[in-house]
Design a protein around this motif. Structure first.
Motif, short mmCIF file in Angstrom:
data_model
loop_
_atom_site.label_atom_id
_atom_site.label_comp_id
_atom_site.label_asym_id
_atom_site.label_seq_id
_atom_site.Cartn_x
_atom_site.Cartn_y
_atom_site.Cartn_z
N MET A 106 0.83 -1.20 0.00
CA MET A 106 0.00 0.00 0.00
C MET A 106 0.87 1.26 0.00
N GLU A 107 2.07 1.20 0.60
CA GLU A 107 2.94 2.37 0.66
C GLU A 107 3.28 2.90 -0.74
N SER A 108 3.37 2.01 -1.72
CA SER A 108 3.79 2.41 -3.07
C SER A 108 2.62 2.77 -3.98
N TRP A 109 1.42 2.82 -3.46
CA TRP A 109 0.25 3.11 -4.29
C TRP A 109 0.28 4.54 -4.81
N SER A 110 -0.23 4.71 -6.03
CA SER A 110 -0.43 6.04 -6.59
C SER A 110 -1.76 6.61 -6.09
N VAL A 111 -2.02 7.85 -6.45
CA VAL A 111 -3.28 8.48 -6.06
C VAL A 111 -4.46 7.72 -6.68
N ASP A 112 -4.31 7.28 -7.95
CA ASP A 112 -5.39 6.54 -8.61
C ASP A 112 -5.68 5.23 -7.88
N GLN A 113 -4.64 4.55 -7.45
CA GLN A 113 -4.84 3.28 -6.74
C GLN A 113 -5.54 3.52 -5.40
N VAL A 114 -5.19 4.59 -4.74
CA VAL A 114 -5.88 4.91 -3.48
C VAL A 114 -7.35 5.19 -3.74
N CYS A 115 -7.65 5.90 -4.83
CA CYS A 115 -9.05 6.21 -5.16
C CYS A 115 -9.83 4.94 -5.47
N ASN A 116 -9.21 4.01 -6.19
CA ASN A 116 -9.87 2.71 -6.47
C ASN A 116 -10.12 1.95 -5.18
N TRP A 117 -9.15 2.00 -4.27
CA TRP A 117 -9.30 1.33 -2.97
C TRP A 117 -10.48 1.92 -2.19
N LEU A 118 -10.65 3.24 -2.25
CA LEU A 118 -11.78 3.88 -1.56
C LEU A 118 -13.11 3.44 -2.17
N ARG A 119 -13.18 3.36 -3.49
CA ARG A 119 -14.43 2.94 -4.15
C ARG A 119 -14.80 1.52 -3.75
N GLN A 120 -13.81 0.65 -3.66
CA GLN A 120 -14.09 -0.75 -3.31
C GLN A 120 -14.65 -0.87 -1.90
N ARG A 121 -14.41 0.11 -1.06
CA ARG A 121 -14.88 0.06 0.32
C ARG A 121 -16.03 1.04 0.58
N ASN A 122 -16.76 1.34 -0.50
CA ASN A 122 -17.95 2.20 -0.41
C ASN A 122 -17.64 3.59 0.13
N LEU A 123 -16.44 4.09 -0.18
CA LEU A 123 -16.04 5.43 0.24
C LEU A 123 -15.79 6.31 -0.99
N GLY A 124 -16.56 6.06 -2.04
CA GLY A 124 -16.37 6.80 -3.29
C GLY A 124 -16.56 8.30 -3.16
N GLU A 125 -17.35 8.74 -2.17
CA GLU A 125 -17.57 10.18 -1.98
C GLU A 125 -16.28 10.93 -1.63
N LEU A 126 -15.29 10.19 -1.13
CA LEU A 126 -14.05 10.83 -0.70
C LEU A 126 -13.06 11.02 -1.84
#
Length: 456
Positions: A1-21
């Motif tokens: 997770m430390e090496s994730w890009s901003v896009d990967q973090v955004c995808n991670w948020l969507r997968q956990r129903n946090l797309g509003e963020l």
């Protein structure tokens, strides 16, 4: 997770129903490293809703806890004996670490915070109705998925721990001793229901291909898969008897339904109950087992076999078997008579390779199950074939790689043919006891004392 890009973090948020963020995280350029460095104050500035703040901080904290646990495990591996290091190197190390992550949470599992209406029902110690049962199961499934970091494939031991925790917290949900198997079955079916429509998850697709979904077929179930929750948790009444043309219609329908990928489990239960008197008469008249299974193929499913046993004895054989193994496993393994048994030697070798408590407990229960004949001075060859071919006609457990974390297999064989596959040693032992009783098969003298102990 430390090496994730901003896009990967955004995808991670969507997968956990946090797309509003996502917009705010993009604006602030929150990468993986930045995400893990967030503290409470930063989260409050990024996220407006308190609920989203709590969920996000919980996910970050869980990641740190898991990472610290894996680091300690890696240090342990580095200082372990050469034999241990060799055993868990390469691909074995990857599967071992994956197994460790999956089981890490089970030793301290706590129930989720149920909604207010569920809390009220549970506080009043009332048996929940159908809709409330569904809500409980949904929250348990979501909670398990969170702990498993998004995985939709818990193992049998994890199901057992969650259901046991639920019944210990709310004993009235046990429903007169019948609750363990029913709640576990309902929870497993909830996971299957969630997995069914998923088309873009790598793990789900891999398992669908593995079990034949790519051919548009479903594996012949060894359990009551896709069975609706209200049917799972239904307490059966006394069996009804039927004869004549109605019997032929029931048998024809059951045989046709067994061949389908999607089955009407409510109707299956109803027709199996209606025809139970006919089966009992056939068994009493010593009809061949193959003929009984030909007319009533659903008896090959563990759920229906256990249900048939429960109709006859009013006993939840699965729950009782788990209790027996949990109660007696340590005592069995400490007996002098089993100290030099190959099963016990194999167990001790494998215990050295796994430090986590849950894995060791499961291995000890498996060993205790396989060592039961030795304890009572019975013939182990009439009880289980471990990594061997089945050589006897009477019911027997067929076990492959009993202490392997990833490749253990349990099956029940009758007349040298595999009747059904089972999830673990407890289910396999329960099926062995049930098949003798349900089909009135004479118990071989060589394992009579072992089965008498289990039956008592």
């Amino acid at each position: 997770m430390e090496s994730w890009s901003v896009d990967q973090v955004c995808n991670w948020l969507r997968q956990r129903n946090l797309g509003e963020l996502v917009p705010k995280f993009r604006e602030e350029e929150v990468s993986g490293a930045a995400l893990l460095a967030l503290n409470d104050r930063m989260v409050q500035q990024l996220v407006k809703k308190i609920g989203h703040q709590a969920v996000l901080m919980d996910l970050i904290n869980k990641y740190h806890q898991q990472k610290n646990g894996l680091q300690s495990l890696t240090c342990y591996c580095a200082t372990a004996s050469p034999e241990f290091t060799g055993a868990v190197s390469g691909k074995n190390m990857k599967s071992f670490l994956a197994r460790y992550k999956m089981l890490q949470w089970t030793s301290s599992y706590a129930l989720p915070d149920f909604p207010y209406d569920v809390k009220c029902i549970l506080a009043e110690k009332k048996c929940p109705d159908h809709s409330m049962r569904i809500k409980i199961i949904e929250f348990l499934q979501a909670d398990m998925t969170k702990y498993l970091k998004g995985s939709l494939y818990p193992n049998s031991q994890q199901y057992n721990i969650v259901v046991n925790t639920l019944l210990q917290a709310y004993p009235f949900l046990d429903e007169g001793g019948n609750g363990f198997l029913l709640w576990k079955r309902a929870l497993k079916d909830r996971f299957k229901y969630v997995r069914r429509p998923i088309e873009d998850d790598e793990q789900v697709l891999r398992n669908k291909c593995k079990f034949g979904h790519r051919r548009g077929q479903s594996r012949k179930s060894v359990s009551a898969e896709n069975k609706p929750l209200d049917i799972q948790l239904q307490i059966e009444e006394e069996p009804v008897y039927v004869d004549g043309q109605a019997l032929d219609a029931h048998i024809t329908w059951l045989k046709q339904e067994y061949m389908k990928a999607q089955r009407n489990w409510e109707e299956v239960d109803s027709r199996m109950r209606v025809t139970s008197g006919v089966r009992k008469k056939m068994i009493g008249d010593k009809a061949p087992l193959k003929e009984i299974l030909r007319l009533f193929p659903f008896l090959r499913c563990p759920y229906q076999l256990f249900r048939e046993f429960q109709l006859l004895t009013q006993t939840d054989i699965c729950k009782k078997t788990v209790e027996i193994l949990e109660t007696y496993s340590e005592n069995i393994l400490s007996l002098h008579v089993v100290r030099n048994n190959p099963i016990n030697i194999m167990l001790q070798e494998n215990l050295k390779l796994h430090a986590e408590e849950d894995v060791q407990k499961y291995m000890k229960m498996t060993a205790a199950c396989l060592l039961l004949p030795e304890v009572f001075g019975d013939d182990a060859a009439l009880f289980a074939a471990v990594n061997e071919e089945v050589m006897v006609e009477t019911p027997l457990l067929k076990v492959k790689n009993p202490f392997s974390v990833n490749s253990c297999e349990f099956a029940l064989c009758v007349e040298r043919e595999e009747l059904t596959q089972l999830d673990d040693c407890a289910a396999a032992l329960a099926a062995l006891v049930a098949v003798f009783h349900v089909f009135e098969i004479p118990c071989p003298r060589g394992i009579r004392r072992t089965l008498a102990f289990l039956a008592s």
